[in-house]
Design a protein around this motif. Structure first.
Motif, PDB file in Angstrom:
ATOM      1  N   VAL A  76       0.885  -1.106  -0.070  1.00  0.00           N
ATOM      2  CA  VAL A  76       0.017   0.138   0.219  1.00  0.00           C
ATOM      3  C   VAL A  76       0.920   1.165  -0.172  1.00  0.00           C
ATOM      4  N   LYS A  77       1.866   1.132   0.881  1.00  0.00           N
ATOM      5  CA  LYS A  77       2.506   2.328   1.157  1.00  0.00           C
ATOM      6  C   LYS A  77       3.440   2.780   0.011  1.00  0.00           C
ATOM      7  N   ALA A  78       3.649   1.544  -0.898  1.00  0.00           N
ATOM      8  CA  ALA A  78       4.714   2.028  -1.958  1.00  0.00           C
ATOM      9  C   ALA A  78       3.852   2.995  -3.099  1.00  0.00           C
ATOM     10  N   HIS A  79       2.763   3.256  -2.957  1.00  0.00           N
ATOM     11  CA  HIS A  79       1.905   4.067  -3.867  1.00  0.00           C
ATOM     12  C   HIS A  79       1.409   5.253  -3.238  1.00  0.00           C
ATOM     13  N   ASP A  80       1.345   6.245  -4.008  1.00  0.00           N
ATOM     14  CA  ASP A  80       0.812   7.681  -3.474  1.00  0.00           C
ATOM     15  C   ASP A  80      -0.827   7.446  -3.763  1.00  0.00           C
ATOM     16  N   ARG A  81      -1.617   7.586  -2.357  1.00  0.00           N
ATOM     17  CA  ARG A  81      -2.784   7.475  -2.414  1.00  0.00           C
ATOM     18  C   ARG A  81      -3.263   8.853  -1.888  1.00  0.00           C
ATOM     19  N   SER A  82      -2.696   9.837  -2.064  1.00  0.00           N
ATOM     20  CA  SER A  82      -3.252  11.253  -1.662  1.00  0.00           C
ATOM     21  C   SER A  82      -4.645  11.626  -2.319  1.00  0.00           C
TER      22      SER A  82
ATOM     23  N   VAL B  94     -18.625  -3.107   0.319  1.00  0.00           N
ATOM     24  CA  VAL B  94     -20.045  -3.830  -0.284  1.00  0.00           C
ATOM     25  C   VAL B  94     -19.958  -5.239  -0.254  1.00  0.00           C
ATOM     26  N   GLY B  95     -21.080  -5.876  -0.009  1.00  0.00           N
ATOM     27  CA  GLY B  95     -21.145  -7.198  -0.364  1.00  0.00           C
ATOM     28  C   GLY B  95     -21.236  -8.223   0.753  1.00  0.00           C
ATOM     29  N   GLU B  96     -20.756  -7.832   1.980  1.00  0.00           N
ATOM     30  CA  GLU B  96     -20.662  -8.657   3.024  1.00  0.00           C
ATOM     31  C   GLU B  96     -20.154  -7.921   4.299  1.00  0.00           C
ATOM     32  N   PRO B  97     -20.477  -8.441   5.435  1.00  0.00           N
ATOM     33  CA  PRO B  97     -20.043  -7.561   6.463  1.00  0.00           C
ATOM     34  C   PRO B  97     -18.473  -7.486   6.554  1.00  0.00           C
ATOM     35  N   ILE B  98     -18.203  -6.194   6.915  1.00  0.00           N
ATOM     36  CA  ILE B  98     -16.807  -6.060   7.071  1.00  0.00           C
ATOM     37  C   ILE B  98     -16.402  -6.204   8.682  1.00  0.00           C
ATOM     38  N   ASN B  99     -15.308  -7.086   8.942  1.00  0.00           N
ATOM     39  CA  ASN B  99     -15.061  -7.130  10.317  1.00  0.00           C
ATOM     40  C   ASN B  99     -14.155  -5.969  10.778  1.00  0.00           C
ATOM     41  N   PRO B 100     -14.290  -5.534  12.161  1.00  0.00           N
ATOM     42  CA  PRO B 100     -13.850  -4.334  12.521  1.00  0.00           C
ATOM     43  C   PRO B 100     -12.328  -4.214  12.037  1.00  0.00           C
ATOM     44  N   GLU B 101     -11.441  -5.492  12.329  1.00  0.00           N
ATOM     45  CA  GLU B 101     -10.023  -5.314  12.007  1.00  0.00           C
ATOM     46  C   GLU B 101      -9.727  -4.747  10.604  1.00  0.00           C
ATOM     47  N   ALA B 102     -10.557  -5.484   9.339  1.00  0.00           N
ATOM     48  CA  ALA B 102     -10.224  -4.961   8.242  1.00  0.00           C
ATOM     49  C   ALA B 102     -10.718  -3.607   7.842  1.00  0.00           C
ATOM     50  N   TRP B 103     -11.738  -3.267   8.771  1.00  0.00           N
ATOM     51  CA  TRP B 103     -12.384  -1.756   8.520  1.00  0.00           C
ATOM     52  C   TRP B 103     -11.206  -0.984   8.886  1.00  0.00           C
ATOM     53  N   ARG B 104     -10.618  -1.168  10.022  1.00  0.00           N
ATOM     54  CA  ARG B 104      -9.491  -0.276  10.588  1.00  0.00           C
ATOM     55  C   ARG B 104      -8.251  -0.075   9.828  1.00  0.00           C
ATOM     56  N   TRP B 105      -8.118  -1.340   9.123  1.00  0.00           N
ATOM     57  CA  TRP B 105      -6.672  -1.294   8.113  1.00  0.00           C
ATOM     58  C   TRP B 105      -7.249  -0.464   6.966  1.00  0.00           C
ATOM     59  N   TYR B 106      -8.570  -0.589   6.319  1.00  0.00           N
ATOM     60  CA  TYR B 106      -8.752   0.058   5.197  1.00  0.00           C
ATOM     61  C   TYR B 106      -8.852   1.667   5.769  1.00  0.00           C
ATOM     62  N   HIS B 107      -9.270   2.011   6.672  1.00  0.00           N
ATOM     63  CA  HIS B 107      -9.314   3.358   7.251  1.00  0.00           C
ATOM     64  C   HIS B 107      -8.062   4.112   7.555  1.00  0.00           C
ATOM     65  N   ASP B 108      -7.417   2.952   8.320  1.00  0.00           N
ATOM     66  CA  ASP B 108      -5.871   3.653   8.864  1.00  0.00           C
ATOM     67  C   ASP B 108      -4.752   3.567   7.813  1.00  0.00           C
ATOM     68  N   VAL B 109      -4.592   2.478   7.294  1.00  0.00           N
ATOM     69  CA  VAL B 109      -3.552   2.312   6.394  1.00  0.00           C
ATOM     70  C   VAL B 109      -3.831   2.823   4.922  1.00  0.00           C
ATOM     71  N   VAL B 110      -4.709   2.181   4.246  1.00  0.00           N
ATOM     72  CA  VAL B 110      -5.371   2.551   2.967  1.00  0.00           C
ATOM     73  C   VAL B 110      -5.661   4.261   2.903  1.00  0.00           C
ATOM     74  N   GLY B 111      -6.382   4.653   3.562  1.00  0.00           N
ATOM     75  CA  GLY B 111      -7.074   5.994   3.626  1.00  0.00           C
ATOM     76  C   GLY B 111      -6.523   6.948   4.373  1.00  0.00           C
ATOM     77  N   GLU B 112      -5.267   6.512   5.057  1.00  0.00           N
ATOM     78  CA  GLU B 112      -4.196   7.127   6.034  1.00  0.00           C
ATOM     79  C   GLU B 112      -4.875   8.048   7.060  1.00  0.00           C
ATOM     80  N   GLY B 113      -6.225   7.546   7.426  1.00  0.00           N
ATOM     81  CA  GLY B 113      -6.920   7.900   8.555  1.00  0.00           C
ATOM     82  C   GLY B 113      -7.906   9.026   8.205  1.00  0.00           C
ATOM     83  N   ARG B 114      -7.671   9.520   6.915  1.00  0.00           N
ATOM     84  CA  ARG B 114      -8.406  10.757   6.460  1.00  0.00           C
ATOM     85  C   ARG B 114      -9.482  10.637   5.459  1.00  0.00           C
ATOM     86  N   CYS B 115      -9.715   9.309   5.054  1.00  0.00           N
ATOM     87  CA  CYS B 115     -11.004   9.160   4.223  1.00  0.00           C
ATOM     88  C   CYS B 115     -12.070   8.184   4.777  1.00  0.00           C
TER      89      CYS B 115
END
Ligand code: WTA
Length: 626
Positions: A349-355, A363-384
């Motif tokens: 993830v961090k190898a690419h600029d996601r700004s 969508v499609g199934e329940p998202i477990n809180p662990e995956a949600w946090r990773w999506y939020h904190d790492v992918v979205g850098e806590g800003r999305c």
């Protein structure tokens, strides 16, 4: 920041929906919102009944004057070196030509056209071309087998198929046209197979039936007036799995569906058509690919990215490299992809600029809180913000979701219904639950995007969705509601599996298994799988004259894969001496589920079973899987 509790829920829903309908231009504006009764005696669902429109013209023609040169689609190939941008004017040209080819070959308003396509722009052109002439498209996922394709072609009585020579995914090719040829050995009535050249691989063509799109497109003009359609005319059929029997052809309307997807797409993604680059990673073969890759974005004049490949090819950084390459602002994907990529670590993830990213969707199934946090904190850098959108093929569009300007305080919670949507929770007996409670999720008031029926079987539609808790729509999902009124979806309460976000009926897999000569009986259940969400566990009883061999489980897995498609490949095949049944012969699925989940301690009372000792054997045997 807005509070979820302050969402403006309309008092007068008909007025609200009639106002919402002006998200489209219409040929004739409707004057009436709804005529809906969910009572079995006088069942009807009608929205915007006197409105006239054409879905293709709403998605294309009306944007030409202001956005003709704007990018409608960005297409990113499976090969990371290949991508293309296509403007609204260009899409319009392709679509009108394809519509004219269909017309010239006798495809008419109301005819059914099956699409069996890879993720190329022509898949979207084909949908829109059908819509333009009033033909009803039915997209069949390109990962389904010839068998599954044939049964869908037959069920809807399609007279034309649009396909490609081959598809490309993750560096592999999929023989789509060859699959169509095999399917048509078992399906009659198809007079036209329009084939798009994608890979240029060796393809055989049946003369008089099969045409190449690239040859035909220059033989017609790009002048094709859009057919005026009544709001209630069907736009498409999409097959989806239920708890019993064969997949159902769910019918969606032209007016209500398009209003609903345009409304929700605008609201949930807070879209700015002039700034956003929106990417939905779904396949066109599923409802998400219809509502939020093609119809919603185009109805709103947005730019939608179509991706031919898979998130892990050529490496697990692909979603982020594409995000960087095209400056994606909104990414809408499935928890199964998030979990799979999370396993690969943060480096990709961090190898690419996601700004460029400003909003993330799930969508499609329940998202477990662990995956949600990773999506939020790492992918979205806590800003999305993350919109965790709950909906179904049958609902047409998003029903429950957080909105981007609300607090992101409940990972794993789809939170609250959109304005205009009314929910309720009940217990098994249908008693309404108040306050903090866990129960079955019902929808209690009509909405424009809801399915209108099951193709060829109106009674099945009523029986499946409106009879368990009369006067309401039963979703098949369970949910937990907290004291603040927010919802967390707990998953299906029926015999429907959700494997990597793909919906599948256990009955379909069971019938594929028993079709194998070695199998006498089969029972299929889901179990928690850390990447796929659910895995497929099959209990199989062999015919009495068949000997168990070491390779039999693998043979049966292959057999199901061949019969339905790779998405249905069983994870586990357990050859069993018998199944736990009641004295009246009913299979106790609850027990089979607990064993597959690795919870033999939670089986409850098994003494009333016909052969209680079977359970011990199954438990002992299942241990090798955990
Ligand atoms: C599940 C996909 C939890 C649910 C759009 C539903 C979800 C089924 C969510 C429909 C979500 C979908 N949280 N569960 N955000 N979204 N589901 O028809 O069980 O392929 O009934 O439509 O997926 O799957 P379908």
């Amino acid at each position: 920041m807005r509070r979820r509790q302050d969402r403006p829920h309309p008092q007068d829903r008909d007025t609200f929906w009639l106002e919402t309908a002006s998200v489209l231009d219409w040929i004739t504006m409707p004057t009436k919102a709804s005529d809906v009764s969910w009572k079995a005696e006088d069942f009807r669902i009608k929205w915007f009944e006197d409105g006239v429109l054409n879905a293709c013209a709403e998605c294309l023609d009306r944007h030409l004057a202001t956005r003709g040169k704007k990018t409608a689609f960005i297409w990113e190939g499976d090969d990371p070196e290949i991508s293309e941008t296509i403007t609204y004017e260009e899409v319009f040209d392709h679509v009108c030509r394809m519509a004219n080819v269909l017309k010239a070959r006798g495809v008419d308003k109301g005819d059914r056209v099956v699409l069996y396509m890879p993720m190329v722009p022509e898949a979207a052109y084909a949908m829109l071309a059908c819509a333009r002439i009033g033909a009803i498209h039915s997209v069949v996922f390109g990962g389904f087998s010839p068998e599954a394709l044939a049964s869908r072609i037959n069920d809807c009585g399609a007279t034309a198929v649009i396909t490609a020579d081959e598809g490309r995914r993750g560096g592999k090719t999929i023989p789509l046209k060859a699959n169509v040829d095999r399917a048509l050995e078992k399906a009659e009535g198809v007079r036209l197979v329009l084939t798009v050249k994608v890979t240029g691989g060796e393809t055989s063509m049946v003369s008089g039936r099969d045409l190449w799109w690239h040859e035909m497109r220059d033989e017609v003009t790009a002048d094709c007036p859009a057919e005026p359609m009544a709001a209630e005319d069907p736009l498409f059929i999409l097959y989806t799995s239920g708890s019993t029997g064969k997949p159902k052809g769910v019918i969606h309307s032209t007016g209500g569906y398009l209003v609903y997807v345009a409304y929700t797409f605008g609201l949930v993604f807070d879209i700015d058509p002039d700034k956003d680059i929106y990417w939905c990673t779904a396949d066109v073969g599923w409802i998400t690919g219809h509502s939020y890759m093609v119809y919603g974005p185009l109805a709103r004049g947005a730019t939608s990215l179509l991706f031919e490949g898979v998130p892990t090819y050529p490496d697990p950084g692909r979603l982020w490299s594409v995000t960087e390459k095209h400056n994606v602002t909104i990414l809408y994907t499935a928890p199964t992809a998030i979990r799979a990529l999370m396993k690969e670590g943060d480096g990709f993830v961090k190898a690419h600029d996601r700004s460029s990213l400003r909003l993330l969707g799930s969508v499609g199934e329940p998202i477990n809180p662990e995956a949600w946090r990773w999506y939020h904190d790492v992918v979205g850098e806590g800003r999305c913000p993350i919109v965790d959108t709950w909906w179904q093929t049958e609902t047409g569009g998003i029903m429950i979701t957080p909105l981007p300007d609300e607090p992101m305080d409940k990972p794993g919670w789809a939170t609250a219904p959109l304005p205009g949507i009314e929910l309720s929770l009940v217990d098994q007996e249908g008693h309404r639950l108040e306050g903090d409670a866990e129960g079955l999720l019902l929808i209690t008031a009509g909405w424009p995007g809801q399915a209108r029926g099951v193709y060829g079987d109106p009674q099945r539609f009523i029986d499946t969705y409106f009879s368990a808790y009369p006067g309401t729509y039963f979703t098949g999902d369970g949910a937990h509601r907290d004291a603040e009124g927010d919802y967390r979806i707990t998953g299906r309460v029926d015999d429907v599996l959700n494997v990597s976000g793909h919906r599948m009926g256990t009955a379909e897999i069971e019938s594929a298994l028993v079709a194998h000569p070695a199998v006498a009986e089969a029972a299929v259940v889901g179990y928690p799988h850390d990447v796929k969400g659910q895995g497929i566990h099959c209990y199989v009883i062999l015919q009495s004259d068949v000997q168990e061999t070491d390779d039999l489980p693998q043979t049966l897995r292959q057999h199901v894969r061949q019969d339905i498609g790779p998405v249905a490949t069983p994870d586990r095949v357990q050859i069993a001496p018998g199944l736990p049944k009641t004295r009246s012969g009913k299979i106790m699925r609850r027990i089979l589920r607990k064993i597959a989940e690795g919870h033999p301690d939670q089986l409850g009372d098994t003494s009333t079973l016909a052969e209680p000792e079977i359970v011990d054997t199954l438990v002992a045997d299942a241990q090798r899987f955990t």
